[in-house]
Design a protein around this motif. Structure first.
Motif, PDB file in Angstrom:
ATOM      1  N   LEU A   1       0.829  -1.205   0.000  1.00  0.00           N
ATOM      2  CA  LEU A   1       0.000   0.000   0.000  1.00  0.00           C
ATOM      3  C   LEU A   1       0.867   1.260   0.000  1.00  0.00           C
ATOM      4  N   VAL A   2       1.886   1.250   0.839  1.00  0.00           N
ATOM      5  CA  VAL A   2       2.760   2.421   0.938  1.00  0.00           C
ATOM      6  C   VAL A   2       3.545   2.627  -0.348  1.00  0.00           C
ATOM      7  N   GLU A   3       4.027   1.529  -0.948  1.00  0.00           N
ATOM      8  CA  GLU A   3       4.807   1.632  -2.187  1.00  0.00           C
ATOM      9  C   GLU A   3       3.979   2.194  -3.332  1.00  0.00           C
ATOM     10  N   ARG A   4       2.702   1.803  -3.394  1.00  0.00           N
ATOM     11  CA  ARG A   4       1.841   2.258  -4.494  1.00  0.00           C
ATOM     12  C   ARG A   4       1.280   3.654  -4.248  1.00  0.00           C
ATOM     13  N   ALA A   5       1.400   4.136  -3.023  1.00  0.00           N
ATOM     14  CA  ALA A   5       0.773   5.402  -2.667  1.00  0.00           C
ATOM     15  C   ALA A   5       1.542   6.588  -3.225  1.00  0.00           C
ATOM     16  N   GLY A   6       0.798   7.570  -3.704  1.00  0.00           N
ATOM     17  CA  GLY A   6       1.429   8.800  -4.133  1.00  0.00           C
ATOM     18  C   GLY A   6       1.885   9.612  -2.936  1.00  0.00           C
ATOM     19  N   ASP A   7       1.179   9.439  -1.830  1.00  0.00           N
ATOM     20  CA  ASP A   7       1.496  10.152  -0.593  1.00  0.00           C
ATOM     21  C   ASP A   7       1.585   9.133   0.548  1.00  0.00           C
ATOM     22  N   PRO A   8       2.756   8.528   0.742  1.00  0.00           N
ATOM     23  CA  PRO A   8       2.910   7.501   1.793  1.00  0.00           C
ATOM     24  C   PRO A   8       2.500   7.994   3.172  1.00  0.00           C
ATOM     25  N   ARG A   9       2.771   9.258   3.451  1.00  0.00           N
ATOM     26  CA  ARG A   9       2.439   9.779   4.778  1.00  0.00           C
ATOM     27  C   ARG A   9       0.923   9.766   4.998  1.00  0.00           C
ATOM     28  N   ALA A  10       0.164  10.140   3.954  1.00  0.00           N
ATOM     29  CA  ALA A  10      -1.296  10.140   4.074  1.00  0.00           C
ATOM     30  C   ALA A  10      -1.832   8.729   4.272  1.00  0.00           C
ATOM     31  N   VAL A  11      -1.236   7.756   3.550  1.00  0.00           N
ATOM     32  CA  VAL A  11      -1.656   6.364   3.697  1.00  0.00           C
ATOM     33  C   VAL A  11      -1.382   5.867   5.110  1.00  0.00           C
ATOM     34  N   LEU A  12      -0.207   6.177   5.641  1.00  0.00           N
ATOM     35  CA  LEU A  12       0.143   5.748   6.989  1.00  0.00           C
ATOM     36  C   LEU A  12      -0.734   6.442   8.033  1.00  0.00           C
TER      37      LEU A  12
END
Length: 233
Positions: free
Chosen positions: A22-33
């Protein structure tokens, strides 16, 4: 599906989520986390409430079951005692009295049978509640561990963001920053060594304040660090 089963399904679903993907595919890892930390925190709170409620239900079922088992034994003992009394009376020729005690023995046996059946009927429900408590507890432990990992990962991403922002805000060629002034001073000293004419700058006098340590202790530390630098070159 019960609310507790629904909570268990959510917890299991989250606990098996491939966070890395999920984090790798996310454009904004911080928002995903951020979202994951929020979801995990909510799910853990729901699971804790479900475990508490399930444990309460389980304790009541176990108490009722224990009471039925105790009643089963007590009614059985009473039935045996009354039946023996009937046998003694019948042997003594008191058939009418014996019949009365035999009827009482039948009443006790009927109560014993009811208690026995109630105890047996409760056992599957108790087993199911114990299983649910165990599964919720295991999932809860896993979620707490993963939440700790998520928070560490989240803090790491935030730290990287802060570092990147700090790096972007510093231009080493900008002589208005301390680092910039230092780099400018180094370049001018290098130019002097190369025999180039470099005009005096107010930066020379401004930088001199950074060349003077504030205390004797600082002087010693600076000397030691310089010696260490030279030892590695």
């Amino acid at each position: 599906m019960s609310d507790k089963q629904s909570v268990l399904g959510r917890v299991v679903r989250l606990s098996t989520t491939d966070i890395g993907a999920l984090v790798e595919r996310a454009g904004d890892p911080r928002a995903v986390l951020d979202r994951l930390v929020h979801d995990y925190t909510d799910a853990i709170a729901d699971a804790e409430r479900a475990v508490s409620t399930t444990l309460g239900t389980l304790r009541l079922l176990e108490q009722d079951h224990a009471e039925d088992v105790r009643a089963d034994g007590e009614w059985g003992a009473r039935a045996r005692a009354v039946s023996r009394k009937a046998d003694v009376l019948r042997a003594a020729g008191s058939d009418a009295a014996a019949d009365t005690f035999d009827r009482l023995a039948k009443v006790a046996l009927a109560r014993q049978l009811r208690s026995e059946r109630e105890a047996m009927a409760a056992e599957p429900a108790i087993a199911a509640q114990r299983d649910l408590v165990a599964r919720l507890g295991a999932a809860l432990d896993g979620m707490r561990t993963r939440l700790g990992e998520l928070k560490s990962q989240h803090e790491g991403v935030r730290a990287l963001s802060r570092t990147a922002a700090a790096v972007e805000s510093v231009n080493v060629l900008d002589t208005t920053t301390e680092l910039g002034r230092f780099e400018d001073k180094v370049r001018r000293e290098e130019a002097k060594l190369a025999g180039q004419e470099v005009g005096a700058s107010c930066l020379d006098s401004e930088f001199e304040q950074y060349e003077r340590p504030e205390s004797p202790g600082d002087t010693a530390e600076v000397e030691a660090r310089l010696a260490a630098l030279k030892a590695t070159t």
